[in-house]
Motif scaffolding. Structure first.
Motif, PDB file in Angstrom:
ATOM      1  N   ARG A 119       0.823  -1.212   0.000  1.00  0.00           N
ATOM      2  CA  ARG A 119       0.000   0.000   0.000  1.00  0.00           C
ATOM      3  C   ARG A 119       0.855   1.259   0.000  1.00  0.00           C
ATOM      4  NH1 ARG A 119      -3.833  -0.996   4.994  1.00  0.00           N
ATOM      5  NH2 ARG A 119      -2.264  -2.548   5.504  1.00  0.00           N
ATOM      6  N   ASN A 227       1.095 -12.018   9.831  1.00  0.00           N
ATOM      7  CA  ASN A 227       1.879 -11.747  11.046  1.00  0.00           C
ATOM      8  C   ASN A 227       1.670 -12.823  12.125  1.00  0.00           C
ATOM      9  OD1 ASN A 227      -0.592 -10.875  12.003  1.00  0.00           O
ATOM     10  ND2 ASN A 227      -0.036  -8.697  12.072  1.00  0.00           N
ATOM     11  N   VAL A 293      -8.822  -0.373  11.321  1.00  0.00           N
ATOM     12  CA  VAL A 293      -8.170  -1.036  12.456  1.00  0.00           C
ATOM     13  C   VAL A 293      -9.098  -2.147  12.943  1.00  0.00           C
ATOM     14  CG1 VAL A 293      -6.838   0.968  13.271  1.00  0.00           C
ATOM     15  CG2 VAL A 293      -9.145   0.612  14.146  1.00  0.00           C
ATOM     16  N   GLY A 294      -8.498  -3.204  13.485  1.00  0.00           N
ATOM     17  CA  GLY A 294      -9.315  -4.253  14.083  1.00  0.00           C
ATOM     18  C   GLY A 294      -9.942  -3.723  15.373  1.00  0.00           C
ATOM     19  N   GLU A 307     -11.126  -8.202  12.755  1.00  0.00           N
ATOM     20  CA  GLU A 307     -10.361  -7.375  11.827  1.00  0.00           C
ATOM     21  C   GLU A 307     -11.289  -6.519  10.963  1.00  0.00           C
ATOM     22  OE1 GLU A 307      -7.706  -6.223  11.912  1.00  0.00           O
ATOM     23  OE2 GLU A 307      -6.285  -6.714  10.332  1.00  0.00           O
ATOM     24  N   TYR A 308     -10.766  -5.349  10.563  1.00  0.00           N
ATOM     25  CA  TYR A 308     -11.596  -4.410   9.794  1.00  0.00           C
ATOM     26  C   TYR A 308     -12.099  -5.011   8.489  1.00  0.00           C
ATOM     27  CZ  TYR A 308      -7.043  -3.572   7.523  1.00  0.00           C
ATOM     28  OH  TYR A 308      -5.842  -3.740   6.880  1.00  0.00           O
ATOM     29  N   ASN A 331      -7.489  -1.778  17.646  1.00  0.00           N
ATOM     30  CA  ASN A 331      -6.246  -2.531  17.845  1.00  0.00           C
ATOM     31  C   ASN A 331      -5.095  -1.778  17.203  1.00  0.00           C
ATOM     32  OD1 ASN A 331      -4.393  -4.712  18.157  1.00  0.00           O
ATOM     33  ND2 ASN A 331      -4.891  -5.444  16.082  1.00  0.00           N
ATOM     34  N   PHE A 385      -3.253 -14.467  11.720  1.00  0.00           N
ATOM     35  CA  PHE A 385      -3.169 -13.153  12.360  1.00  0.00           C
ATOM     36  C   PHE A 385      -2.587 -13.298  13.763  1.00  0.00           C
ATOM     37  CE2 PHE A 385      -6.983 -11.125   9.843  1.00  0.00           C
ATOM     38  CZ  PHE A 385      -6.198 -11.063   8.696  1.00  0.00           C
ATOM     39  N   PHE A 387      -3.020 -11.723  16.456  1.00  0.00           N
ATOM     40  CA  PHE A 387      -3.887 -11.591  17.634  1.00  0.00           C
ATOM     41  C   PHE A 387      -4.858 -12.757  17.805  1.00  0.00           C
ATOM     42  CE2 PHE A 387      -5.475  -8.642  14.245  1.00  0.00           C
ATOM     43  CZ  PHE A 387      -6.515  -9.454  13.790  1.00  0.00           C
ATOM     44  N   PHE A 407      -0.149   6.458  18.504  1.00  0.00           N
ATOM     45  CA  PHE A 407      -0.544   5.724  17.299  1.00  0.00           C
ATOM     46  C   PHE A 407      -0.683   6.614  16.080  1.00  0.00           C
ATOM     47  CE2 PHE A 407      -4.046   3.468  14.817  1.00  0.00           C
ATOM     48  CZ  PHE A 407      -3.210   2.479  14.319  1.00  0.00           C
ATOM     49  N   LYS A 411       0.699   3.548   6.448  1.00  0.00           N
ATOM     50  CA  LYS A 411       0.150   2.467   5.627  1.00  0.00           C
ATOM     51  C   LYS A 411       0.178   2.820   4.138  1.00  0.00           C
ATOM     52  CE  LYS A 411      -1.758   0.267   9.306  1.00  0.00           C
ATOM     53  NZ  LYS A 411      -1.177  -0.913   9.885  1.00  0.00           N
TER      54      LYS A 411
HETATM   55  C1  LIG Z   1      -3.619  -8.748  11.192  1.00  0.00           C
HETATM   56  C2  LIG Z   1      -3.283  -7.530  11.949  1.00  0.00           C
HETATM   57  O1  LIG Z   1      -2.455  -7.558  12.845  1.00  0.00           O
HETATM   58  N1  LIG Z   1      -3.975  -6.421  11.621  1.00  0.00           N
HETATM   59  C3  LIG Z   1      -3.692  -5.167  12.303  1.00  0.00           C
HETATM   60  C4  LIG Z   1      -2.777  -4.323  11.427  1.00  0.00           C
HETATM   61  O2  LIG Z   1      -3.429  -4.028  10.221  1.00  0.00           O
HETATM   62  P1  LIG Z   1      -2.746  -4.017   8.766  1.00  0.00           P
HETATM   63  O3  LIG Z   1      -3.703  -3.291   7.890  1.00  0.00           O
HETATM   64  O4  LIG Z   1      -2.596  -5.476   8.436  1.00  0.00           O
HETATM   65  O5  LIG Z   1      -1.421  -3.345   8.888  1.00  0.00           O
HETATM   66  O6  LIG Z   1      -2.464  -3.100  12.097  1.00  0.00           O
HETATM   67  C5  LIG Z   1      -3.595  -2.299  12.459  1.00  0.00           C
HETATM   68  C6  LIG Z   1      -3.090  -1.087  13.196  1.00  0.00           C
HETATM   69  O7  LIG Z   1      -2.237  -0.334  12.424  1.00  0.00           O
HETATM   70  C7  LIG Z   1      -4.554  -3.108  13.322  1.00  0.00           C
HETATM   71  O8  LIG Z   1      -5.692  -2.356  13.641  1.00  0.00           O
HETATM   72  C8  LIG Z   1      -4.965  -4.377  12.598  1.00  0.00           C
HETATM   73  O9  LIG Z   1      -5.837  -5.119  13.410  1.00  0.00           O
END
Ligand SMILES: CC(=O)N[C@H]1[C@@H](OP(=O)(O)O)O[C@H](CO)[C@@H](O)[C@@H]1O
Length: 505
Positions: A119, A227, A293-294, A307-308, A331, A385, A387, A407, A411
């Motif tokens: 991204r 991850n 964000v999750g 997760e989002y 998250n 994932f 988490f 935070f 991205k």
């Molecule tokens: C699988 C995973 O760890 N997803 C995370 C992670 O998202 P990504 O879009 O994958 O970077 O970082 C976010 C915070 O920046 C968090 O909100 C989300 O839950």
């Protein structure tokens, strides 16, 4: 070579993936060797299951996580520690506890840095990115310096010499550039032996027909296993043994892209340790309902991040009677684990973690051997994932922190509105401006009428003055009075260790 080919061909047949050798006859000996090297480690049963799982997930049969919305419930506020709501005395006590653990060499940090930065649009590891700070520092350098500072603070407090080892999970994409970068920069002043890099696994991308994709005639399209590949990588690389040898008991795991990340944050560590937690997560209030964000919540009474990409728009918009978002605990990918918990995960529970499906554009070779860059998604990547282990925690805790202090993720490229190099740079410079003002600095020739504490402007505009504080001087704004109080400062100003010494005299 022939025996090797026969062996690999047999395995692929068993896995139903013989198409991966369809250009064999056209390949040079070196190209054949490269393909064999890639294919040899693939275990037929596992490969077969992986491809079938991907196909099933795509066709919606199973494997893909079900929509969880109807079983979700928000985190109870009582469960949260909070930098905003917990009393200052309590926060201090947690911080003291955290520093104590750090000073006893019981705390390690673990960076998740295997991602490709698609991204963001860079071909090198995200940690090597410069967001355009006056100092020109990269994310890796900021992080390394925060570790050095937190080690120093803990050592001073407890009159010891302590170490916070830095474990860095990379992938095939990021390992060698990251290694080279750290070497070139002399590990940013950390001891080489305290920076431990290891690699997560790569797994094949799968077409919608359940067949693994060839990216070139002699190369399978591979992607990191998410991850959550962490748990397997920890055992594959004997990382937990290394931690045990060093006497580490608590691990702070975090993602590479958050410019404000507080490595080994003593408050968070102290909070988790005081609560006797085996597993913890830092959260922030979501900035807006659809923020990517999750959300940390409970599903059927079990702690989890939804997760989002897997939550419905209706759930995301849900509000409490007072107007606040129901699912508001965002998250930020900052997790606490005990070593014991990671051992349990890596040694026995890891296979129970489900895969999440992502449908992506995967470059491939067509039947005629032409390289194709698809314009529409054509492949399935399966990821675990990090988490997803929360469900196995005996005592899970969440800790809420202030977004403007902790935070700001990187991205996207600057063509986007949010989570870009510009927003990350501003978040850091606003934070340091606030610190400097609080420490009593006066900025000359600057219209300071805007309120420094006003966080709403922190990413949409630049602060009134540019002041960057080296993490080697201050970790969370501490100790700046002696360098800045009643000082007239002209912007831009970089407070590094050299300047800090000058200012003190
Ligand atoms: C699988 C995973 O760890 N997803 C995370 C992670 O998202 P990504 O879009 O994958 O970077 O970082 C976010 C915070 O920046 C968090 O909100 C989300 O839950």
């Amino acid at each position: 070579m022939m025996a090797a080919e026969a062996g690999v061909r047999g395995k692929l047949r068993e896995a139903g993936q013989e198409q991966l050798l369809r250009f064999w006859d056209e390949l040079s000996p070196a190209e054949r060797e490269a393909l064999l090297v890639e294919l040899r480690p693939l275990e037929p049963g596992e490969l077969k299951e992986h491809c079938q799982r991907a196909e099933r997930a795509y066709s919606g049969e199973s494997g893909a996580p079900q929509r969880l919305d109807s079983n979700m419930s928000p985190l109870h506020p009582q469960l949260l520690g909070s930098t905003k709501h917990s009393p200052p005395g309590q926060l201090n006590a947690w911080e003291e506890e955290g520093f104590l653990q750090i000073s006893q060499n019981k705390v390690a940090v673990l960076l998740l840095a295997g991602g490709q930065g698609t991204r963001l649009g860079v071909s090198y590891p995200k940690g090597m990115y410069r967001v355009g700070l006056p100092s020109g520092k990269t994310l890796y350098q900021l992080q390394a310096e925060r570790i050095r500072r937190v080690q120093q603070l803990a050592s001073e407090k407890h009159a010891t010499e302590c170490t916070v080892p830095w474990y860095i999970m990379t992938s095939e994409f990021t390992l060698s550039p990251t290694q080279k970068f750290f070497k070139e920069h002399n590990y940013f002043g950390l001891a080489r032996s305290d920076v431990i890099m290891f690699e997560q696994r790569m797994i094949p991308a799968v077409g919608f027909d359940g067949k693994a994709i060839l990216e070139r005639k002699n190369k399978v399209a591979m992607a990191p296993d998410g991850n959550g590949g962490l748990y397997r990588a920890l055992s594959d690389n004997q990382i937990l043994e290394d931690m045990e040898r060093r006497g580490v008991s608590y691990i702070h795991v975090y993602c590479v892209d958050n410019i404000l990340v507080k490595m080994a944050d003593p408050v968070f560590i102290g909070f988790c340790v005081s609560k006797g937690a085996d597993c913890g997560a830092k959260v922030v209030e979501k900035a807006y309902p659809a923020e990517p964000v999750g959300v940390v919540c409970q599903v059927d009474g079990v702690f989890q991040v939804v997760e989002y990409s897997e939550i419905s728009p209706e759930t995301v918009e849900k509000r409490n009677p007072d107007g606040s978002l129901t699912y508001n605990a965002g998250n930020i990918c900052n997790h606490f684990f005990t070593l014991e918990f990671l051992q349990k995960m890596s040694r026995s529970l890891e296979p129970l973690l489900g895969y999440h499906m992502a449908v992506k554009k995967v470059p491939y070779v067509d039947e005629e051997g032409n390289l194709v860059k698809p314009s529409r998604p054509n492949g399935i990547k399966m990821e675990k994932f990090v988490f997803d282990v929360f469900q196995f925690a005996k005592n899970f805790v969440a800790f809420e922190v202030l977004r403007e202090e902790e935070f700001s993720p990187l991205k996207n490229a600057d063509t986007a509105d949010k989570d870009t190099p510009t927003t990350a740079r501003r978040a850091l410079l606003w934070q340091h401006y606030r610190w400097a003002r609080k420490a009593g600095a006066r900025f000359i020739n600057v219209n300071d009428s805007r309120e420094a504490e006003q966080s709403s402007c922190s990413e949409s505009e630049d602060p009134p003055a540019v002041c960057e504080v080296s993490p080697l001087v201050s970790y969370f704004g501490e100790g700046l009075e002696s360098h800045l109080q009643h000082k007239d400062i002209s912007s831009p100003f970089i407070l590094d260790r050299h300047k800090a010494k000058e200012a003190d005299v």
